[in-house]
Design a protein around this motif. Structure first.
Motif, PDB file in Angstrom:
ATOM      1  N   PRO A 249       0.805  -1.218   0.000  1.00  0.00           N
ATOM      2  CA  PRO A 249       0.000   0.000   0.000  1.00  0.00           C
ATOM      3  C   PRO A 249       0.833   1.261   0.000  1.00  0.00           C
ATOM      4  O   PRO A 249       0.387   2.312  -0.421  1.00  0.00           O
ATOM      5  N   GLU A 250       2.087   1.202   0.494  1.00  0.00           N
ATOM      6  CA  GLU A 250       2.907   2.411   0.513  1.00  0.00           C
ATOM      7  C   GLU A 250       3.230   2.877  -0.902  1.00  0.00           C
ATOM      8  O   GLU A 250       3.453   4.053  -1.142  1.00  0.00           O
ATOM      9  N   ARG A 251       3.223   1.922  -1.847  1.00  0.00           N
ATOM     10  CA  ARG A 251       3.546   2.299  -3.221  1.00  0.00           C
ATOM     11  C   ARG A 251       2.427   3.123  -3.848  1.00  0.00           C
ATOM     12  O   ARG A 251       2.632   3.802  -4.841  1.00  0.00           O
ATOM     13  N   LEU A 252       1.221   3.048  -3.254  1.00  0.00           N
ATOM     14  CA  LEU A 252       0.113   3.819  -3.798  1.00  0.00           C
ATOM     15  C   LEU A 252       0.423   5.300  -3.790  1.00  0.00           C
ATOM     16  O   LEU A 252       0.054   6.036  -4.686  1.00  0.00           O
ATOM     17  N   SER A 253       1.087   5.756  -2.735  1.00  0.00           N
ATOM     18  CA  SER A 253       1.382   7.175  -2.624  1.00  0.00           C
ATOM     19  C   SER A 253       2.410   7.615  -3.655  1.00  0.00           C
ATOM     20  O   SER A 253       2.565   8.801  -3.911  1.00  0.00           O
ATOM     21  N   GLU A 254       3.106   6.655  -4.249  1.00  0.00           N
ATOM     22  CA  GLU A 254       4.102   6.984  -5.251  1.00  0.00           C
ATOM     23  C   GLU A 254       3.539   6.883  -6.659  1.00  0.00           C
ATOM     24  O   GLU A 254       4.254   7.057  -7.627  1.00  0.00           O
ATOM     25  N   ASP A 255       2.241   6.554  -6.756  1.00  0.00           N
ATOM     26  CA  ASP A 255       1.615   6.381  -8.057  1.00  0.00           C
ATOM     27  C   ASP A 255       1.419   7.745  -8.704  1.00  0.00           C
ATOM     28  O   ASP A 255       0.523   8.495  -8.351  1.00  0.00           O
ATOM     29  N   ASN A 256       2.252   8.065  -9.672  1.00  0.00           N
ATOM     30  CA  ASN A 256       2.203   9.381 -10.283  1.00  0.00           C
ATOM     31  C   ASN A 256       0.987   9.572 -11.169  1.00  0.00           C
ATOM     32  O   ASN A 256       0.728  10.670 -11.641  1.00  0.00           O
ATOM     33  N   THR A 257       0.265   8.482 -11.451  1.00  0.00           N
ATOM     34  CA  THR A 257      -0.914   8.613 -12.292  1.00  0.00           C
ATOM     35  C   THR A 257      -2.157   8.944 -11.471  1.00  0.00           C
ATOM     36  O   THR A 257      -3.230   9.098 -12.019  1.00  0.00           O
ATOM     37  N   SER A 258      -2.009   9.035 -10.168  1.00  0.00           N
ATOM     38  CA  SER A 258      -3.160   9.345  -9.325  1.00  0.00           C
ATOM     39  C   SER A 258      -3.756  10.692  -9.715  1.00  0.00           C
ATOM     40  O   SER A 258      -3.040  11.680  -9.861  1.00  0.00           O
ATOM     41  N   ILE A 259      -5.056  10.699  -9.888  1.00  0.00           N
ATOM     42  CA  ILE A 259      -5.736  11.943 -10.239  1.00  0.00           C
ATOM     43  C   ILE A 259      -5.877  12.823  -9.015  1.00  0.00           C
ATOM     44  O   ILE A 259      -5.747  14.036  -9.073  1.00  0.00           O
ATOM     45  N   GLY A 260      -6.143  12.217  -7.880  1.00  0.00           N
ATOM     46  CA  GLY A 260      -6.258  12.953  -6.631  1.00  0.00           C
ATOM     47  C   GLY A 260      -5.037  12.733  -5.774  1.00  0.00           C
ATOM     48  O   GLY A 260      -4.051  12.152  -6.179  1.00  0.00           O
ATOM     49  N   LYS A 261      -5.104  13.197  -4.550  1.00  0.00           N
ATOM     50  CA  LYS A 261      -3.993  13.009  -3.629  1.00  0.00           C
ATOM     51  C   LYS A 261      -4.143  11.683  -2.897  1.00  0.00           C
ATOM     52  O   LYS A 261      -5.008  10.884  -3.203  1.00  0.00           O
ATOM     53  N   GLY A 262      -3.282  11.454  -1.927  1.00  0.00           N
ATOM     54  CA  GLY A 262      -3.253  10.175  -1.258  1.00  0.00           C
ATOM     55  C   GLY A 262      -4.525   9.866  -0.495  1.00  0.00           C
ATOM     56  O   GLY A 262      -5.314  10.735  -0.141  1.00  0.00           O
ATOM     57  N   ASP A 263      -4.746   8.581  -0.258  1.00  0.00           N
ATOM     58  CA  ASP A 263      -5.897   8.128   0.513  1.00  0.00           C
ATOM     59  C   ASP A 263      -5.548   8.149   2.002  1.00  0.00           C
ATOM     60  O   ASP A 263      -4.428   7.831   2.396  1.00  0.00           O
ATOM     61  N   ILE A 264      -6.536   8.480   2.827  1.00  0.00           N
ATOM     62  CA  ILE A 264      -6.284   8.718   4.251  1.00  0.00           C
ATOM     63  C   ILE A 264      -5.650   7.517   4.940  1.00  0.00           C
ATOM     64  O   ILE A 264      -4.700   7.645   5.699  1.00  0.00           O
ATOM     65  N   LEU A 265      -6.180   6.331   4.676  1.00  0.00           N
ATOM     66  CA  LEU A 265      -5.751   5.147   5.420  1.00  0.00           C
ATOM     67  C   LEU A 265      -4.811   4.250   4.627  1.00  0.00           C
ATOM     68  O   LEU A 265      -4.572   3.109   5.020  1.00  0.00           O
ATOM     69  N   GLN A 266      -4.237   4.756   3.528  1.00  0.00           N
ATOM     70  CA  GLN A 266      -3.443   3.883   2.671  1.00  0.00           C
ATOM     71  C   GLN A 266      -2.152   3.408   3.345  1.00  0.00           C
ATOM     72  O   GLN A 266      -1.586   2.388   2.958  1.00  0.00           O
ATOM     73  N   GLN A 267      -1.695   4.109   4.358  1.00  0.00           N
ATOM     74  CA  GLN A 267      -0.450   3.725   5.028  1.00  0.00           C
ATOM     75  C   GLN A 267      -0.685   2.817   6.238  1.00  0.00           C
ATOM     76  O   GLN A 267       0.257   2.494   6.963  1.00  0.00           O
ATOM     77  N   GLU A 268      -1.928   2.411   6.456  1.00  0.00           N
ATOM     78  CA  GLU A 268      -2.240   1.711   7.704  1.00  0.00           C
ATOM     79  C   GLU A 268      -2.022   0.201   7.647  1.00  0.00           C
ATOM     80  O   GLU A 268      -2.230  -0.499   8.620  1.00  0.00           O
TER      81      GLU A 268
ATOM     82  N   HIS B 149      -8.047   2.714  -3.909  1.00  0.00           N
ATOM     83  CA  HIS B 149      -7.281   3.718  -4.636  1.00  0.00           C
ATOM     84  C   HIS B 149      -7.807   3.862  -6.062  1.00  0.00           C
ATOM     85  O   HIS B 149      -7.962   4.978  -6.571  1.00  0.00           O
ATOM     86  N   LEU B 150      -8.100   2.745  -6.710  1.00  0.00           N
ATOM     87  CA  LEU B 150      -8.640   2.774  -8.066  1.00  0.00           C
ATOM     88  C   LEU B 150     -10.022   3.438  -8.085  1.00  0.00           C
ATOM     89  O   LEU B 150     -10.338   4.206  -8.991  1.00  0.00           O
ATOM     90  N   ILE B 151     -10.850   3.118  -7.089  1.00  0.00           N
ATOM     91  CA  ILE B 151     -12.187   3.712  -7.024  1.00  0.00           C
ATOM     92  C   ILE B 151     -12.088   5.219  -6.818  1.00  0.00           C
ATOM     93  O   ILE B 151     -12.796   6.006  -7.467  1.00  0.00           O
ATOM     94  N   ASN B 152     -11.205   5.649  -5.934  1.00  0.00           N
ATOM     95  CA  ASN B 152     -11.031   7.086  -5.704  1.00  0.00           C
ATOM     96  C   ASN B 152     -10.560   7.780  -6.973  1.00  0.00           C
ATOM     97  O   ASN B 152     -11.008   8.887  -7.296  1.00  0.00           O
ATOM     98  N   ASN B 153      -9.655   7.147  -7.697  1.00  0.00           N
ATOM     99  CA  ASN B 153      -9.203   7.714  -8.969  1.00  0.00           C
ATOM    100  C   ASN B 153     -10.360   7.837  -9.951  1.00  0.00           C
ATOM    101  O   ASN B 153     -10.494   8.842 -10.660  1.00  0.00           O
ATOM    102  N   ALA B 154     -11.211   6.804 -10.001  1.00  0.00           N
ATOM    103  CA  ALA B 154     -12.345   6.823 -10.926  1.00  0.00           C
ATOM    104  C   ALA B 154     -13.338   7.917 -10.552  1.00  0.00           C
ATOM    105  O   ALA B 154     -13.850   8.635 -11.425  1.00  0.00           O
ATOM    106  N   ILE B 155     -13.626   8.058  -9.262  1.00  0.00           N
ATOM    107  CA  ILE B 155     -14.563   9.105  -8.820  1.00  0.00           C
ATOM    108  C   ILE B 155     -13.993  10.484  -9.102  1.00  0.00           C
ATOM    109  O   ILE B 155     -14.702  11.395  -9.547  1.00  0.00           O
ATOM    110  N   ASP B 156     -12.677  10.656  -8.889  1.00  0.00           N
ATOM    111  CA  ASP B 156     -12.039  11.934  -9.213  1.00  0.00           C
ATOM    112  C   ASP B 156     -12.080  12.196 -10.714  1.00  0.00           C
ATOM    113  O   ASP B 156     -12.243  13.336 -11.152  1.00  0.00           O
TER     114      ASP B 156
END
Length: 528
Positions: free
Chosen positions: A19-38, A49-56
């Motif tokens: 999950p830590e790699r999600l924050s390094e995903d440069n293709t993210s449309i939005g910023k990081g997810d709140i609980l992605q580091q947990e 993360h994919l759903i948040n990108n789709a909604i954004d």
């Protein structure tokens, strides 16, 4: 997970998704997810993360506008029902001569307590859609019937049942709206609390319109006044009939204006990836937006942990088992930070649950006593002032929404709101004139809704999606428990004195301190 892995539909097995790699995903449309580091379930994090990108990617559409209004109805109804029972209790008491005058308040809070727990737990078990469509209908039917109550006990029963329907709305409204919101628009969740003030305003207007003209006089205050009967005391009944009819119209609008589908984040938590993608694609198509999310991308993430998913891997008969509830309770303490956050949120709801009713639910009695000391015996003046106070409460969440969208974030918006409220509570004890009385009550109602509105929004934002209904329901449940306690306190204490105000002020100091140490700040991040 890296985007190139999604493009060719080849990703590492579930256990290798970091999950830590999600924050390094440069293709993210939005910023990081709140609980992605947990480090809870890496596959679930990847899918969220994919759903948040789709909604954004889809962005803010007319669908979210409809949800803002229709979910806002739930906020308004919660405050409407709660305040109406306190407004009409005095006149109904003159007619029924109850042995326990605070019984209606306790009935309302018991109904809302059971409603919050029932609808909150079922939201994580069977979904958000059912409660969204049914809860307001239940509330409206019993609110209308309450107006025809023949005695105090029956009135309390119908108030309780109406509150049961209303009590589920604050749990579900925020969750449903949040789970369709783009990350940059999550501040609207705080703004939605303005509907709470609108509900209060409607309650004030109903009281102002019916009680002065259609109520009997209190024989203890008016010499020679005839006994209060159903015939000469219809005002409080008209209030219930009108409020119930209004809620009924709202419930019909929920069913007809929007055909709500189950939220994508609930669906993915249940392992129903295909339905999740279909829902998002439907919204994108309807509003001519782009949605590049595919079922293959979701499936490429792997399969979420069956221990966390619970109901998706068990037979239907186990959905209502204690084990299923235990899964969601355990999920609220999946990591140390999530557990601390959950505990502090519940503690905050407990504090506001005591402070808010002590001041606001019993405000009619306090205003009446202050009005009498100022020579204002007219019920018309009393309820006019009450309406003005409720009108001022609408704008607290509006300011809070703006503050939440700045670098102050949610946490410090709550800190500022609580401290300002505390200051005005202390200042209010020095009120001596009519003008000071109405001005201070308006300012306090404005300020306390800055904190309250933000807490309403913050709670679902930082709770894990799969357990959001349970966590939110228990939080509001604690709030209702303290509301019941406040009714007991008000029975044995004198609410016309400044003592409750000092108590409320002290509670807000504690609330400010708790808000400052919340472990998560949603500003600039997206809910999980």
């Amino acid at each position: 997970m890296a985007s190139e892995h999604l493009d060719d539909k080849k990703v590492s097995p579930a256990q290798d998704v970091d999950p830590e790699r999600l924050s390094e995903d440069n293709t993210s449309i939005g910023k990081g997810d709140i609980l992605q580091q947990e480090h809870t379930d890496p596959v679930l994090n990847a899918k969220m993360h994919l759903i948040n990108n789709a909604i954004d990617e889809i962005g803010f559409t007319g669908y979210q506008v409809k949800l803002f209004i229709l979910n806002g109805f739930g906020y308004a109804v919660d405050s409407l029902i709660l305040l109406i029972q306190s407004i009409i209790a005095g006149q109904a008491g003159l007619e029924f001569n109850p042995g326990y005058p605070a019984g209606l308040t306790i009935a309302a809070y018991v109904g809302m307590l059971v409603g919050a727990l029932f609808w909150g737990l079922t939201a994580d078990v069977i979904g958000r859609k059912f409660a969204f469509n049914v809860s307001l209908m239940i509330c409206s039917i019993f609110a209308i019937v309450a107006g025809a109550s023949p005695n105090w006990i029956v009135l309390g029963l119908f108030v309780c049942l109406s509150s049961f329907g209303a009590g589920g709305n604050l749990v579900l409204d925020t969750a449903v709206f949040l789970e369709y919101l783009p990350g940059k628009d999550q501040w609207l969740l705080t703004l939605m609390a303005a509907w709470w003030g609108l509900g209060q305003l409607v309650a004030g207007f109903l009281a102002w319109g019916f009680l002065p003209s259609y109520s009997c006089d209190d024989p203890s205050l008016v010499e020679g006044a005839p006994p209060c009967t159903k015939e000469n005391n219809q005002g409080w009944r008209y209030v219930w009939y009108t409020a119930g009819a209004l809620v009924f119209v709202m419930s019909i609008a929920r069913i007809t204006v929007i055909r709500l589908k189950e939220t994508p984040k609930f669906l993915v938590g249940e392992g129903r990836d295909a339905e999740c993608v279909e829902t998002l694609q439907m919204i994108a198509q309807k509003y001519n937006r782009t949605c590049s999310l595919t079922l293959e991308q979701m499936q490429a993430c792997g399969t979420i942990n069956s221990d966390r998913r619970g109901s998706a891997t068990h037979a239907v008969k186990s959905k209502w088992s204690l084990g299923e509830i235990g899964v969601h309770l355990k999920g609220l303490y999946a990591t140390k930070r999530i557990g601390i956050s959950t505990t502090l949120i519940w503690f905050s709801w407990t504090l506001i649950g005591l402070a808010y009713p002590l001041y606001n639910v019993f405000l009619p009695a306090y205003l009446s006593s202050r009005g009498a000391s100022f020579g204002e015996a007219s019920p018309y003046i009393t309820w006019r002032n009450y309406t003005l106070v409720n009108f001022s409460g609408i704008w607290g969440p509006v300011l809070a929404g703006y503050m939440c969208a700045t670098r102050l974030g949610r946490k410090y918006t709550m800190v500022i709101g609580a401290l300002i409220t505390m200051a005005f509570f202390f200042a209010y004890t020095q009120v001596r004139t009519n003008v000071q009385n109405i001005v201070f009550t308006c300012v306090i109602n404005f300020c306390l809704n800055i904190y309250y509105g933000t807490l309403y929004a913050y709670t679902p934002e930082v709770l894990p999606s799969a357990h959001r209904g349970t966590g939110n329901g228990i939080a509001i449940g604690w709030n209702r428990v303290m509301g019941i306690l406040s009714a007991v306190i008000a029975t044995v204490a004198d609410t016309s004195t400044p003592v409750p105000i000092y108590i409320c002020a002290a509670l807000y100091i504690v609330m400010a301190g708790v808000a400052a140490i919340f472990p998560f700040e949603p500003y600039g991040k997206r809910s999980s």
